[in-house]
Scaffold this motif. Structure first.
Motif, PDB file in Angstrom:
ATOM      1  N   ARG A  64       0.828  -1.215   0.000  1.00 44.29           N
ATOM      2  CA  ARG A  64       0.000   0.000   0.000  1.00 44.29           C
ATOM      3  C   ARG A  64       0.859   1.260   0.000  1.00 44.29           C
ATOM      4  N   GLY A  67       2.415   1.698  -3.469  1.00 45.70           N
ATOM      5  CA  GLY A  67       1.358   2.086  -4.396  1.00 45.70           C
ATOM      6  C   GLY A  67       0.954   3.536  -4.214  1.00 45.70           C
ATOM      7  N   TRP A  68       0.904   3.976  -2.957  1.00 42.24           N
ATOM      8  CA  TRP A  68       0.557   5.373  -2.661  1.00 42.24           C
ATOM      9  C   TRP A  68       1.633   6.325  -3.168  1.00 42.24           C
ATOM     10  N   GLY A  71       1.721   6.448  -6.994  1.00 43.15           N
ATOM     11  CA  GLY A  71       0.593   7.223  -7.493  1.00 43.15           C
ATOM     12  C   GLY A  71       0.822   8.720  -7.376  1.00 43.15           C
ATOM     13  N   ASP A  76      -1.464  10.884  -9.281  1.00 43.11           N
ATOM     14  CA  ASP A  76      -2.671  10.177  -8.852  1.00 43.11           C
ATOM     15  C   ASP A  76      -2.632  10.029  -7.338  1.00 43.11           C
ATOM     16  N   GLY A  78      -5.087   9.009  -5.503  1.00 43.44           N
ATOM     17  CA  GLY A  78      -6.022   7.992  -5.056  1.00 43.44           C
ATOM     18  C   GLY A  78      -7.455   8.487  -5.009  1.00 43.44           C
ATOM     19  N   GLN A  79      -8.341   7.623  -4.553  1.00 39.68           N
ATOM     20  CA  GLN A  79      -9.769   7.888  -4.472  1.00 39.68           C
ATOM     21  C   GLN A  79     -10.175   8.046  -3.014  1.00 39.68           C
ATOM     22  N   SER A  80     -10.903   9.107  -2.712  1.00 39.77           N
ATOM     23  CA  SER A  80     -11.365   9.327  -1.355  1.00 39.77           C
ATOM     24  C   SER A  80     -12.355   8.239  -0.954  1.00 39.77           C
ATOM     25  N   TYR A  81     -12.175   7.657   0.245  1.00 42.07           N
ATOM     26  CA  TYR A  81     -13.092   6.641   0.724  1.00 42.07           C
ATOM     27  C   TYR A  81     -14.480   7.225   0.982  1.00 42.07           C
ATOM     28  N   PRO A  86     -11.747  11.587  -6.846  1.00 39.02           N
ATOM     29  CA  PRO A  86     -10.286  11.653  -6.743  1.00 39.02           C
ATOM     30  C   PRO A  86      -9.832  12.670  -5.693  1.00 39.02           C
ATOM     31  N   VAL A 280      -6.559   7.883   2.848  1.00 47.07           N
ATOM     32  CA  VAL A 280      -5.857   8.344   1.657  1.00 47.07           C
ATOM     33  C   VAL A 280      -5.908   9.866   1.546  1.00 47.07           C
ATOM     34  N   SER A 284      -2.409  12.018   1.747  1.00 44.15           N
ATOM     35  CA  SER A 284      -2.059  12.796   0.559  1.00 44.15           C
ATOM     36  C   SER A 284      -1.969  14.287   0.864  1.00 44.15           C
TER      37      SER A 284
END
Length: 315
Positions: A64, A67-68, A71, A76, A78-81, A86, A280, A284
Motif C-alpha cells: 500500500r 502504491g501510494w 501514485g 494520482d 487515489g480515491q477518497s473513501y 479523486p 488516503v 495525501s
C-alpha cells in the motif's frame, strides 16, 4: 552554486522520503477501520470485507505504501473513501481557500511587522521600544485559536462587521471572498508579525554596529537616517528568510484556524479525513503540505546562497 543546489536538492529528496514513511506509518496506526466506519457498526462482516477489498485495504503495508508513493509521483493521489472522488479534485477545490488565506495572512504580517520593527530599532532603549517588545512577546505567547475566537466575539457577534464563519466563495466576487478570509487571516498574521518584527529589530540593530554605518553617522546622518538609507536594505536578508519560512508555515499551519471559522480549506479537509477515517485523504494532503514546506525552505536556501557567497563555500 550548482554544487550547493544539488546538495540541497538531495537533502530535500531524502527529507521527502523520510516524511512519506512517517506520515504513512502514523496515519495507519490510527485506531478504527475505514470500511467499518463507512458501513456502520451493524454492518455484516462479509460486507465490510468486500468494501475493504474494494478500497485496497487488505494489501500489506509495504504494498500500500509503494502504491501510494508511486501514485503521487504520477499525479494520482487515489480515491477518497468518503467522498468517492479523486483526492486531487478535493485538493484543487480546497487549495483555492487555503492558498489565498496564507497569502493574505503573510501580507498582513509583513505590513504590520516592517514598520513596528523599524520603529523599535530606531528607538532602542526608549519606552516605545519596551512597549513594542512587550506587545510582540504577548503576540507570540497567545495561541492563535484563542485570538481567533476573540475576533469572532468582537467583530462578528458584537459589531456584526463580519460573519462568524464560512466562506462566501470566489463566485460571489473578490471582495466577498476576502471579507470571509479577513478575520482568519488576522488571527494567523498577528503571531507571525510579532516574530517577524522581533527578527527585523534584531537584524537592524546588528547592522547598525557595522563600520559603514559608523562612517555614515560620522558624515552627519542621524541614527534614523542611517537606519533608513543604509541599514534597512542590508538587514533584509534574514528578514526575507523568515518571510519565506512563514509562508510555508501559514499554508500548513492553518488547520485549527480553518476549523474555528469553518473554512473549506486543506486544514479542514485533513480534520474531516481524520474523523471519517479517510486515510488516503489525510496521507495525501499532509504529504502535499510537507512538500510545500520543504520546497519553500529549499528555495529560501538557494536565494540566500545567491546573495551570500559564504554559504556556498560552507564558511
Amino acid at each position: 552554486m550548482i554544487r550547493f543546489a544539488a546538495t540541497r536538492l538531495l537533502s530535500l529528496t531524502l527529507s521527502l522520503i523520510m516524511a512519506s514513511v512517517v506520515v504513512f506509518a502514523v496515519v495507519e496506526v490510527i485506531p478504527g477501520d475505514p470500511a467499518s466506519y463507512m458501513l456502520g457498526l451493524n454492518a455484516a462482516p462479509e460486507a465490510v470485507e468486500a468494501l475493504r477489498n474494494e478500497l485496497g485495504l487488505n494489501g500489506t503495508l509495504w504494498t500500500r505504501y509503494f502504491g501510494w508513493v508511486t501514485g503521487m509521483l504520477t499525479g494520482d493521489f487515489g480515491q477518497s473513501y468518503t467522498y468517492r472522488v479523486p483526492v486531487s479534485d478535493l485538493i484543487a477545490q480546497r487549495l483555492w481557500v487555503s492558498l489565498p488565506l496564507a497569502l493574505f495572512a503573510l501580507l498582513l504580517s509583513t505590513l504590520i511587522a516592517f514598520p513596528v520593527g523599524l520603529i523599535a530599532a530606531a528607538r532602542r532603549g526608549k519606552p516605545s521600544d519596551y512597549i513594542i517588545m512587550g506587545i510582540t512577546q504577548l503576540g507570540i505567547a497567545v495561541p492563535n485559536f484563542w485570538f481567533a475566537m476573540l475576533l469572532v466575539l468582537v467583530f462578528a457577534i458584537n459589531l456584526h462587521w463580519f460573519n462568524a464563519g464560512g466562506f462566501a466563495g470566489w463566485d460571489n466576487g473578490l471582495l466577498a471572498g476576502l471579507k470571509s478570509l479577513t478575520l482568519p487571516a488576522i488571527a494567523l498574521a498577528l503571531p507571525q508579525a510579532s516574530i517577524l518584527a522581533r527578527v527585523m529589530r534584531s537584524s537592524l540593530l546588528e547592522t547598525l554596529t557595522q563600520d559603514y554605518i559608523r562612517t555614515a553617522r560620522a558624515k552627519g546622518l542621524t541614527r534614523a537616517q542611517a537606519l533608513r538609507r543604509h541599514a534597512l536594505r542590508n538587514a533584509m536578508i534574514p528578514v526575507l528568510t523568515i518571510i519565506g519560512l512563514q509562508f510555508s508555515f501559514l499554508i500548513a499551519g492553518g488547520i485549527i484556524i480553518e476549523n474555528v471559522f469553518y473554512l473549506p480549506g486543506l486544514g479542514r479537509l485533513i480534520f474531516q479525513g481524520i474523523t471519517q477515517r479517510d486515510l488516503v485523504v489525510v496521507e495525501s494532503v499532509v504529504m502535499l503540505l510537507v512538500f510545500a514546506v520543504i520546497l519553500v525552505t529549499f528555495l529560501v536556501d538557494i536565494a540566500y546562497a545567491a546573495v551570500d557567497p559564504r554559504l556556498r563555500s560552507g564558511r
